[in-house]
Enzyme design. Structure first.
Site, short mmCIF file in Angstrom:
data_model
loop_
_atom_site.label_atom_id
_atom_site.label_comp_id
_atom_site.label_asym_id
_atom_site.label_seq_id
_atom_site.Cartn_x
_atom_site.Cartn_y
_atom_site.Cartn_z
N LYS A 202 0.83 -1.21 0.00
CA LYS A 202 0.00 0.00 0.00
C LYS A 202 0.87 1.26 0.00
O LYS A 202 0.65 2.17 -0.80
CB LYS A 202 -0.93 0.00 1.22
CG LYS A 202 -1.88 1.20 1.25
CD LYS A 202 -2.82 1.14 2.43
CE LYS A 202 -2.13 1.51 3.71
NZ LYS A 202 -3.07 1.66 4.85
N ASP B 9 -6.48 0.51 0.46
CA ASP B 9 -6.65 0.76 1.89
C ASP B 9 -8.03 0.29 2.31
O ASP B 9 -8.73 -0.38 1.56
CB ASP B 9 -6.44 2.24 2.19
CG ASP B 9 -7.51 3.13 1.56
OD1 ASP B 9 -8.37 2.62 0.81
OD2 ASP B 9 -7.49 4.35 1.81
#
Length: 219
Positions: free
Chosen positions: A127, A145
């Site tokens: 991420k 996310d």
């Protein structure tokens, strides 16, 4: 991704792009930064912390530690003091120092621009790496996310809950040039309409292509 789902998900994208571009034409990373290193560190600090809180912490942090060498040589207790309010400050401080030491040793103090090199750094997952690749280097990026996971499942862009699998699914359907912007738009839509506890489906302009919303009665 299953062929049928991939086809259905791809068919939703034109409407999603159209509506998200109307609602969030200037979607971008909400963290404040001036260079790739600052974005890398800010993103690491944002784990289990709001971007707003990180943005309150980083001005003084980046003034005290202006470059990679300064972070690598930081006294850990002093660094912890600067980032304490972001939570998990001890592990974050250690990872920041270790990460910057590795940047000095392997990359001459510069943040690399590949997924493999970024994820080899302490505390950097996919991420974080995707965010840095997209926002700092302008490369295709798929930032998965909590908002992205929730919305992609509700809309019907994936049936997976694992972030790595969702990233793979998005790579199969999203045009690379739209990837980073679309993921930022998902975050904004998740905050404004598609909240975790009480989504505002009756007010949502993408209801017609949302798998979950179409199963709910209008209020």
């Amino acid at each position: 991704m299953e062929k049928k789902l991939k086809k259905e998900a791809a068919a939703k994208l034109p409407r999603l792009f159209e509506e998200f571009d109307k609602l969030y034409p200037d979607a971008e990373c909400s963290l404040n930064y001036d260079n790739p290193l600052q974005l890398l560190i800010s993103t690491r600090l944002s784990a289990q912390c709001t971007d707003a809180r990180v943005n309150m912490v980083t001005p003084a942090l980046f003034e005290r530690y202006p470059d990679c060498k300064a972070f690598a040589e930081a006294d850990i207790e002093e660094l912890e003091g600067y980032i304490r309010s972001t939570g998990f400050f001890r592990s974050k401080a250690r990872n920041i120092i270790d990460c910057c030491k590795a940047l000095l040793e392997r990359h001459n103090g510069e943040v690399p621009d590949t997924m493999e090199e970024l994820t080899a750094l302490a505390g950097v997952g996919r991420k974080t790496a995707n965010l840095v690749l997209g926002d700092a280097f302008g490369k295709p990026s798929y930032v998965v996310d909590t908002h992205c996971i929730r919305l992609c499942n509700r809309i019907g862009l994936t049936d997976n809950s694992d972030p790595v699998k969702i990233e793979k699914d998005l790579r199969e359907i999203l045009p690379p040039e739209r990837s980073g912007r679309f993921c930022h738009q998902l975050v904004l839509h998740g905050r404004a309409y598609c909240t975790a506890r009480k989504p505002k489906c009756s007010e949502c302009s993408i209801r017609s292509v949302c798998r979950m919303a179409k199963t709910l009665p209008l209020k």
